[in-house]
Write an enzyme that holds these catalytic residues in place. Structure first.
Site, PDB file in Angstrom:
ATOM      1  N   GLN A 198       1.362   5.872  12.053  1.00 50.34           N
ATOM      2  CA  GLN A 198       1.380   6.459  10.632  1.00 50.34           C
ATOM      3  C   GLN A 198       2.837   6.789  10.259  1.00 50.34           C
ATOM      4  O   GLN A 198       3.712   7.386  11.102  1.00 50.34           O
ATOM      5  CB  GLN A 198       0.461   7.979  10.883  1.00 50.34           C
ATOM      6  CG  GLN A 198       0.237   8.335   9.414  1.00 50.34           C
ATOM      7  CD  GLN A 198      -1.075   7.874   9.021  1.00 50.34           C
ATOM      8  OE1 GLN A 198      -1.305   6.956   9.251  1.00 50.34           O
ATOM      9  NE2 GLN A 198      -1.698   8.577   8.016  1.00 50.34           N
ATOM     10  N   GLY A 199       3.186   6.754   8.941  1.00 49.20           N
ATOM     11  CA  GLY A 199       4.624   6.786   8.514  1.00 49.20           C
ATOM     12  C   GLY A 199       5.525   5.521   8.728  1.00 49.20           C
ATOM     13  O   GLY A 199       6.484   5.558   8.310  1.00 49.20           O
ATOM     14  N   ASP A 200       4.953   4.551   9.402  1.00 51.83           N
ATOM     15  CA  ASP A 200       5.804   3.523   9.786  1.00 51.83           C
ATOM     16  C   ASP A 200       5.534   2.096   8.703  1.00 51.83           C
ATOM     17  O   ASP A 200       6.213   1.072   8.575  1.00 51.83           O
ATOM     18  CB  ASP A 200       5.643   2.805  11.059  1.00 51.83           C
ATOM     19  CG  ASP A 200       6.231   3.576  12.106  1.00 51.83           C
ATOM     20  OD1 ASP A 200       7.247   4.229  11.958  1.00 51.83           O
ATOM     21  OD2 ASP A 200       5.654   3.924  13.231  1.00 51.83           O
ATOM     22  N   SER A 201       4.569   2.464   7.785  1.00 54.85           N
ATOM     23  CA  SER A 201       4.168   1.079   6.968  1.00 54.85           C
ATOM     24  C   SER A 201       5.404   0.728   6.286  1.00 54.85           C
ATOM     25  O   SER A 201       6.445   1.528   5.763  1.00 54.85           O
ATOM     26  CB  SER A 201       3.314   1.762   5.977  1.00 54.85           C
ATOM     27  OG  SER A 201       1.818   1.774   6.315  1.00 54.85           O
TER      28      SER A 201
ATOM     29  N   ASP B  67       0.069  -7.832   1.720  1.00 55.92           N
ATOM     30  CA  ASP B  67       0.445  -6.388   1.788  1.00 55.92           C
ATOM     31  C   ASP B  67       1.939  -6.195   1.705  1.00 55.92           C
ATOM     32  O   ASP B  67       2.766  -5.984   2.815  1.00 55.92           O
ATOM     33  CB  ASP B  67      -0.017  -5.604   2.912  1.00 55.92           C
ATOM     34  CG  ASP B  67       0.332  -4.230   2.742  1.00 55.92           C
ATOM     35  OD1 ASP B  67       0.593  -3.563   1.658  1.00 55.92           O
ATOM     36  OD2 ASP B  67      -0.013  -3.381   4.013  1.00 55.92           O
TER      37      ASP B  67
ATOM     38  N   HIS C  80       0.933  -1.236   0.050  1.00 47.54           N
ATOM     39  CA  HIS C  80      -0.102   0.161   0.061  1.00 47.54           C
ATOM     40  C   HIS C  80       0.777   1.212   0.050  1.00 47.54           C
ATOM     41  O   HIS C  80       0.459   2.510  -0.314  1.00 47.54           O
ATOM     42  CB  HIS C  80      -0.908   0.063   1.102  1.00 47.54           C
ATOM     43  CG  HIS C  80      -0.497   0.085   2.628  1.00 47.54           C
ATOM     44  ND1 HIS C  80      -0.065  -0.597   3.432  1.00 47.54           N
ATOM     45  CD2 HIS C  80       0.087   1.469   3.122  1.00 47.54           C
ATOM     46  CE1 HIS C  80       0.346  -0.083   4.585  1.00 47.54           C
ATOM     47  NE2 HIS C  80       0.457   1.402   4.223  1.00 47.54           N
TER      48      HIS C  80
END
Length: 271
Positions: free
Chosen positions: A230-233, A136, A83
C-alpha cells in the site's frame, strides 16, 4: 465482487492520518525485514527516475503529501498508475486537486533538497479498466523539466528483461509490513519476474482478481516476504536497467501465493 489491493493510499481517512488507511484486502503478516516489504534502503541519487506523487491538500503533511509513486521517462513526463488519479484514491476528480506535484531528488519525504514540481496536465490510458486494472497507466506532464539524465529507458516488446526468472527491483515509500507502517525514506526490494502461467494460477478471477497477461506481469519471491505494498502504486519495477512495470495491484503484501501485479510497460507505453 473482486477485492485486490490497489496499492495507493486511499479514502477520506488519508486526509486525517496515513496510519488509519487500511488495505482493501486483509493481508496476512508478511515476513518483512523492511520496506518496500522485504526491502532495503536506497538513495534517490542512485535511481533519480523514482519520484513520489504528492498532494498535501488531499493527504496532509505527515509524509509530504505522498500517496503514490512514479517514474521519470522524459524530462517533463512521469508515468504512474491510472488508479492513483482516481476519485477513489483522491476523494475528488483529479482536476480538483490544486496542489498535485511530483517530488524528485529527495530520499526522505520530509528531508531537504530535491524539487517539488507542479503537475500541469494528466493523461490516462484510454484502455484503462478500473474493474480489471487492465492498462493501469497514467502520464503526468510536469510544469518544469527535470534533467534528461533522470529519465529511465523503457523495455519494449520482446525485451529479455521480461523473461521469467529475471531479477528485478521495485521501489517506493509504501507500507513496511502490510499492516499500515509507512516508510519515510525510499526503499527497494528484489523480486523475480514470474511466468504468466504462475500469475494466472495466483489470480484466476473471483475475489482475488484476474491476471491478464496482455497488459500485466507479476513478480515476487517463492517464499514471499518481498513485494510492493500500500502506497507504492505507480512506482517502478526495473530489470536490466530498464522499466518493465508499474506497481498496480495484488492480494495482500508479501504473500508467497499472491505475487505483486504490475502494468506491463511494453503493452501500454505506445497507447
Amino acid at each position: 465482487m473482486r477485492h485486490p489491493l490497489a496499492r495507493a493510499l486511499t479514502g477520506a481517512l488519508a486526509l486525517i492520518t496515513v496510519a488509519a488507511v487500511a488495505p482493501l484486502a486483509s493481508p496476512a503478516p508478511a515476513a518483512a525485514d523492511s520496506v518496500v516489504v522485504g526491502g532495503y534502503s536506497v538513495q534517490v541519487e542512485d535511481s533519480p527516475w523514482v519520484v513520489a506523487l504528492s498532494s498535501r491538500d488531499r493527504f496532509g503533511g505527515t509524509r509530504a503529501g505522498q500517496f503514490c509513486g512514479g517514474v521519470v521517462v522524459a524530462p517533463t513526463k512521469v508515468m504512474t498508475a491510472a488508479h492513483c488519479l482516481s476519485r477513489t484514491v483522491l476523494g475528488t476528480d483529479v482536476t480538483g486537486v490544486r496542489d498535485l506535484a511530483v517530488v524528485s531528488g529527495r530520499t526522505r519525504l520530509l528531508g531537504t533538497g530535491g524539487r517539488e514540481i507542479p503537475v500541469s496536465a494528466t493523461w490516462i490510458a484510454p484502455e484503462y479498466s478500473p474493474g480489471t486494472n487492465s492498462s493501469d497507466l497514467a502520464v503526468l506532464t510536469l510544469a518544469e523539466a527535470l534533467p534528461a539524465s533522470h529519465a529511465i529507458g523503457l523495455a519494449g516488446v520482446g525485451d529479455p528483461a521480461y523473461a521469467p526468472g529475471t531479477s528485478a527491483t521495485v521501489y517506493g515509500w509504501g507500507d513496511m509490513t502490510g499492516s499500515g507502517s509507512y516508510a519515510s525514506s525510499l526503499r527497494a526490494a528484489s523480486v523475480t519476474v514470474l511466468p504468466d502461467s504462475a500469475c494466472g494460477q495466483a489470480y484466476p478471477g473471483g475475489l482475488g482478481g484476474r491476471y491478464l497477461e496482455s497488459t500485466m506481469l507479476c513478480a515476487g519471491h517463492p517464499r514471499g516476504g518481498r513485494d510492493a505494498c500500500q502506497g507504492d502504486s505507480g512506482g517502478p519495477l526495473v530489470a536490466r536497467g530498464r522499466l518493465i512495470g508499474l506497481v498496480s495491484w495484488g492480494s495482500g503484501c508479501g504473500r508467497a501465493d499472491s505475487p505483486g501485479v504490475y502494468t506491463r510497460i511494453s503493452a501500454v507505453a505506445a497507447s
